[in-house]
Design a protein around this motif. Structure first.
Motif, PDB file in Angstrom:
ATOM      1  N   UNK A 125      -2.751  -1.022  -3.033  1.00 59.08           N
ATOM      2  CA  UNK A 125      -3.294   0.145  -2.451  1.00 59.08           C
ATOM      3  C   UNK A 125      -3.089   1.299  -2.409  1.00 59.08           C
ATOM      4  N   UNK A 126      -3.770   2.505  -2.814  1.00 57.96           N
ATOM      5  CA  UNK A 126      -3.052   3.269  -2.605  1.00 57.96           C
ATOM      6  C   UNK A 126      -4.737   4.801  -2.250  1.00 57.96           C
ATOM      7  N   UNK A 165       0.607  -0.822   0.287  1.00 57.44           N
ATOM      8  CA  UNK A 165      -0.163   0.129   0.039  1.00 57.44           C
ATOM      9  C   UNK A 165       0.940   1.436   0.074  1.00 57.44           C
ATOM     10  N   UNK A 166       0.417   1.920  -1.279  1.00 61.41           N
ATOM     11  CA  UNK A 166       0.965   4.112  -0.935  1.00 61.41           C
ATOM     12  C   UNK A 166       0.255   5.123  -0.204  1.00 61.41           C
ATOM     13  N   UNK A 167       0.696   5.461   0.098  1.00 64.27           N
ATOM     14  CA  UNK A 167       0.164   6.484   1.163  1.00 64.27           C
ATOM     15  C   UNK A 167       0.799   7.644   0.028  1.00 64.27           C
ATOM     16  N   UNK A 168      -0.090   8.077  -1.073  1.00 65.14           N
ATOM     17  CA  UNK A 168       0.520   9.426  -1.737  1.00 65.14           C
ATOM     18  C   UNK A 168       0.238  11.393  -1.465  1.00 65.14           C
ATOM     19  N   UNK A 169       1.111  11.787  -1.202  1.00 65.69           N
ATOM     20  CA  UNK A 169       1.384  13.250  -1.593  1.00 65.69           C
ATOM     21  C   UNK A 169       0.813  13.844  -2.936  1.00 65.69           C
ATOM     22  N   UNK A 170       0.357  15.140  -2.971  1.00 62.53           N
ATOM     23  CA  UNK A 170       0.042  15.490  -4.598  1.00 62.53           C
ATOM     24  C   UNK A 170       0.955  16.722  -4.538  1.00 62.53           C
ATOM     25  N   UNK A 171       0.602  17.476  -3.981  1.00 62.59           N
ATOM     26  CA  UNK A 171       1.477  18.354  -4.089  1.00 62.59           C
ATOM     27  C   UNK A 171       2.910  18.541  -4.142  1.00 62.59           C
ATOM     28  N   UNK A 188      -6.400   3.104   7.055  1.00 65.88           N
ATOM     29  CA  UNK A 188      -7.988   2.629   7.160  1.00 65.88           C
ATOM     30  C   UNK A 188      -8.907   1.952   5.381  1.00 65.88           C
ATOM     31  N   UNK A 189      -8.248   3.203   5.352  1.00 66.13           N
ATOM     32  CA  UNK A 189      -9.198   3.409   3.678  1.00 66.13           C
ATOM     33  C   UNK A 189      -8.476   2.477   2.839  1.00 66.13           C
ATOM     34  N   UNK A 190      -7.498   2.006   2.925  1.00 65.99           N
ATOM     35  CA  UNK A 190      -6.510   0.881   1.893  1.00 65.99           C
ATOM     36  C   UNK A 190      -6.314  -0.496   2.616  1.00 65.99           C
ATOM     37  N   UNK A 191      -6.715  -0.268   3.978  1.00 61.58           N
ATOM     38  CA  UNK A 191      -6.608  -1.392   4.778  1.00 61.58           C
ATOM     39  C   UNK A 191      -5.327  -2.439   4.973  1.00 61.58           C
ATOM     40  N   UNK A 192      -4.320  -1.867   5.236  1.00 56.96           N
ATOM     41  CA  UNK A 192      -2.387  -2.850   4.750  1.00 56.96           C
ATOM     42  C   UNK A 192      -2.732  -2.316   6.287  1.00 56.96           C
ATOM     43  N   UNK A 193      -0.845  -2.642   6.405  1.00 56.33           N
ATOM     44  CA  UNK A 193      -0.822  -2.770   8.096  1.00 56.33           C
ATOM     45  C   UNK A 193       0.138  -2.037   8.034  1.00 56.33           C
ATOM     46  N   UNK A 194       1.227  -0.791   9.189  1.00 53.71           N
ATOM     47  CA  UNK A 194       1.920  -0.455   8.918  1.00 53.71           C
ATOM     48  C   UNK A 194       4.103  -0.761   8.491  1.00 53.71           C
ATOM     49  N   UNK A 195       3.509  -2.067   8.099  1.00 45.04           N
ATOM     50  CA  UNK A 195       4.593  -3.313   7.694  1.00 45.04           C
ATOM     51  C   UNK A 195       4.637  -3.096   6.277  1.00 45.04           C
ATOM     52  N   UNK A 196       3.366  -2.817   6.116  1.00 48.64           N
ATOM     53  CA  UNK A 196       3.508  -3.131   4.903  1.00 48.64           C
ATOM     54  C   UNK A 196       2.796  -1.651   3.797  1.00 48.64           C
ATOM     55  N   UNK A 197       3.328  -0.693   3.843  1.00 50.05           N
ATOM     56  CA  UNK A 197       2.784   0.867   3.973  1.00 50.05           C
ATOM     57  C   UNK A 197       3.847   1.581   3.483  1.00 50.05           C
ATOM     58  N   UNK A 198       3.762   2.380   2.556  1.00 47.90           N
ATOM     59  CA  UNK A 198       5.006   3.115   2.320  1.00 47.90           C
ATOM     60  C   UNK A 198       4.188   4.900   2.275  1.00 47.90           C
ATOM     61  N   UNK A 199       4.748   6.392   2.346  1.00 49.09           N
ATOM     62  CA  UNK A 199       4.527   7.492   2.693  1.00 49.09           C
ATOM     63  C   UNK A 199       5.393   7.638   1.493  1.00 49.09           C
ATOM     64  N   UNK A 200       4.636   8.314   0.390  1.00 50.46           N
ATOM     65  CA  UNK A 200       5.357   8.624  -0.569  1.00 50.46           C
ATOM     66  C   UNK A 200       4.865  10.176  -0.769  1.00 50.46           C
ATOM     67  N   UNK A 201       6.652  10.975  -0.246  1.00 51.78           N
ATOM     68  CA  UNK A 201       6.234  12.596  -0.713  1.00 51.78           C
ATOM     69  C   UNK A 201       7.186  13.595  -1.352  1.00 51.78           C
ATOM     70  N   UNK A 202       7.187  14.658  -1.366  1.00 48.22           N
ATOM     71  CA  UNK A 202       8.483  15.312  -1.851  1.00 48.22           C
ATOM     72  C   UNK A 202       9.229  16.172  -0.384  1.00 48.22           C
ATOM     73  N   UNK A 203       8.653  16.539   0.821  1.00 50.91           N
ATOM     74  CA  UNK A 203       8.887  17.147   1.868  1.00 50.91           C
ATOM     75  C   UNK A 203       9.837  15.828   2.886  1.00 50.91           C
ATOM     76  N   UNK A 204      10.584  16.968   3.303  1.00 50.40           N
ATOM     77  CA  UNK A 204      11.228  16.594   4.373  1.00 50.40           C
ATOM     78  C   UNK A 204      10.481  16.449   6.263  1.00 50.40           C
TER      79      UNK A 204
END
Length: 199
Positions: A93-94, A59-65, A133-149
């Motif tokens: 899952x996205x 699963x990926x949590x995606x930033x937009x800007x 909760x939306x993508x129904x994945x665990x922390x272990x199997x999820x990544x956040x993708x974005x451009x800001x530290x």
């Protein structure tokens, strides 16, 4: 400007870190590594199914800007449609998690047919839980993708997911963002952050 952009958020983060539950979530990352991403890439399309599989990410949590589009833009970054199709074909899952208001996020999310969480309050981890909760994945199997530290990477490390930092699509023009980018360059130097090799 400093109080709005840095002092208040950092005070909130320090209070949060002192919470024992958050310390537990950090695990091996450690408080001193909160600003370092697990993976550094140039653009969203550099994320491949093979890379995700090697990290057991489903699963990926995606930033937009400046991740999927330019800052406050509605135009998809080059190759995004094909990349989204590739992710879906491989069962990834996205979900979008953005600090922007719904009126900015909703039209973009609908354009690419993705669920979203607006007003994300990153780096605070609270709405990361809603995205999960939306993508129904665990922390272990999820990544956040974005451009800001200081939002995506810090928030992801606080929450306990894999963090993927990208180059911004286009430099921002506001004084606030220019200041944040200068701070980010200092973090890059401190942690010797370089692009991750992807095979």
């Amino acid at each position: 400007l400093f109080e709005k952009a840095v002092a208040k958020p950092l005070f909130s983060i320090l209070c949060l870190i002192n919470n024992s539950a958050v310390r537990h979530d950090l695990g091996a990352t450690g408080v001193n590594m909160l600003l370092k991403p697990n993976i550094k890439l140039k653009r969203i399309t550099d994320i491949t199914p093979a890379l995700l599989k090697s990290r057991s990410i489903t699963g990926l949590i995606l930033d937009v800007d400046n991740t999927l589009s330019t800052h406050h833009g509605q135009k998809l970054t080059e190759g995004l449609e094909a990349w989204l199709a590739l992710m879906r074909d491989n069962g990834i899952a996205l979900v979008i998690l953005s600090n922007s208001k719904e009126k900015r996020v909703k039209p973009f999310a609908e354009k690419i047919n993705l669920p979203y969480v607006s007003l994300g309050l990153k780096p605070l981890p609270f709405k990361f839980r809603r995205a999960l909760r939306v993508i129904k994945t665990s922390k272990r199997n999820t990544a956040i993708v974005g451009d800001q530290i200081f939002t995506d990477t810090l928030g992801g490390n606080l929450f306990g997911v894999t963090t993927m930092l990208l180059d911004p699509i286009k430099p921002e023009s506001s004084a606030r963002f220019k200041f944040k980018r200068r701070l980010e360059r200092a973090v890059f130097k401190l942690y010797k952050i370089k692009n991750t090799e992807v095979r």
